[in-house]
Design a protein around this motif. Structure first.
Motif, PDB file in Angstrom:
ATOM      1  N   ARG A  40       7.837   1.913  -8.123  1.00 53.66           N
ATOM      2  CA  ARG A  40       7.158   3.144  -7.738  1.00 53.66           C
ATOM      3  C   ARG A  40       5.652   2.987  -7.829  1.00 53.66           C
ATOM      4  N   CYS A  41       4.995   3.776  -7.014  1.00 54.88           N
ATOM      5  CA  CYS A  41       3.544   3.799  -7.061  1.00 54.88           C
ATOM      6  C   CYS A  41       3.092   4.240  -8.447  1.00 54.88           C
ATOM      7  N   LEU A  42       2.141   3.518  -8.989  1.00 57.37           N
ATOM      8  CA  LEU A  42       1.661   3.836 -10.333  1.00 57.37           C
ATOM      9  C   LEU A  42       0.817   5.105 -10.346  1.00 57.37           C
ATOM     10  N   VAL A  43       0.352   5.476  -9.203  1.00 58.93           N
ATOM     11  CA  VAL A  43      -0.520   6.647  -9.124  1.00 58.93           C
ATOM     12  C   VAL A  43       0.272   7.924  -8.839  1.00 58.93           C
ATOM     13  N   CYS A  44       1.074   7.908  -7.780  1.00 56.85           N
ATOM     14  CA  CYS A  44       1.718   9.154  -7.359  1.00 56.85           C
ATOM     15  C   CYS A  44       3.235   9.112  -7.467  1.00 56.85           C
ATOM     16  N   ASN A  45       3.780   7.976  -7.926  1.00 57.73           N
ATOM     17  CA  ASN A  45       5.217   7.874  -8.160  1.00 57.73           C
ATOM     18  C   ASN A  45       6.087   7.810  -6.904  1.00 57.73           C
ATOM     19  N   LYS A  88       0.845  -1.173   0.000  1.00 54.43           N
ATOM     20  CA  LYS A  88       0.000   0.000   0.000  1.00 54.43           C
ATOM     21  C   LYS A  88       0.885   1.228   0.000  1.00 54.43           C
ATOM     22  N   CYS A  89       0.636   2.088  -0.921  1.00 55.45           N
ATOM     23  CA  CYS A  89       1.440   3.294  -1.021  1.00 55.45           C
ATOM     24  C   CYS A  89       1.192   4.192   0.189  1.00 55.45           C
ATOM     25  N   PRO A  90       2.277   4.611   0.855  1.00 51.76           N
ATOM     26  CA  PRO A  90       2.099   5.481   2.024  1.00 51.76           C
ATOM     27  C   PRO A  90       1.652   6.884   1.622  1.00 51.76           C
ATOM     28  N   GLY A  91       1.883   7.210   0.376  1.00 54.92           N
ATOM     29  CA  GLY A  91       1.537   8.552  -0.080  1.00 54.92           C
ATOM     30  C   GLY A  91       0.069   8.716  -0.420  1.00 54.92           C
ATOM     31  N   CYS A  92      -0.461   7.790  -1.215  1.00 51.22           N
ATOM     32  CA  CYS A  92      -1.820   8.000  -1.717  1.00 51.22           C
ATOM     33  C   CYS A  92      -2.769   6.858  -1.383  1.00 51.22           C
ATOM     34  N   GLY A  93      -2.248   5.787  -0.779  1.00 49.01           N
ATOM     35  CA  GLY A  93      -3.131   4.699  -0.395  1.00 49.01           C
ATOM     36  C   GLY A  93      -3.408   3.698  -1.504  1.00 49.01           C
ATOM     37  N   ASN A  94      -2.822   3.898  -2.663  1.00 49.92           N
ATOM     38  CA  ASN A  94      -2.986   2.948  -3.757  1.00 49.92           C
ATOM     39  C   ASN A  94      -2.382   1.597  -3.381  1.00 49.92           C
ATOM     40  N   GLU A  95      -3.056   0.519  -3.750  1.00 50.62           N
ATOM     41  CA  GLU A  95      -2.496  -0.808  -3.516  1.00 50.62           C
ATOM     42  C   GLU A  95      -2.032  -1.407  -4.828  1.00 50.62           C
TER      43      GLU A  95
END
Ligand SMILES: [Zn+2]
Length: 62
Positions: free
Chosen positions: A35-40, A16-23
Motif C-alpha cells: 500500500r501507498c505509505l502516504v494515502c494507503n 507511482k501511487c495513482p491516488g496521491c502521486g507518491n513514489e
C-alpha cells in the motif's frame, strides 16, 4: 557466442501511487499487499510467487 540465461526475477519496482502521486519502491516478490505509505491506496496485490501491480512501473531495478 552467448546464451541467454534467465535471471532470478527479484527486483524492485518504482511505482507511482495513482491516488496521491507518491513514489515508492516495491519488492517484486513482496509477500503481502503493498500500500501507498502516504494515502494507503493499494499499489500491488500478491499472487502465487509474484506480485500483481495495480499501477504503472516507473522504473525497474535490481
Ligand atoms: Zn498514495
Amino acid at each position: 557466442m552467448s546464451e541467454l540465461i534467465p535471471k532470478p526475477k527479484t527486483k524492485f519496482y518504482r511505482l507511482k501511487c495513482p491516488g496521491c502521486g507518491n513514489e515508492q519502491n516495491v519488492f517484486s516478490a513482496a509477500s503481502s499487499k503493498v500500500r501507498c505509505l502516504v494515502c494507503n491506496t493499494e499499489l500491488a496485490a500478491t499472487s502465487a510467487s509474484k506480485i500483481k501491480l495495480k499501477t504503472k512501473i516507473l522504473k525497474e531495478h535490481d
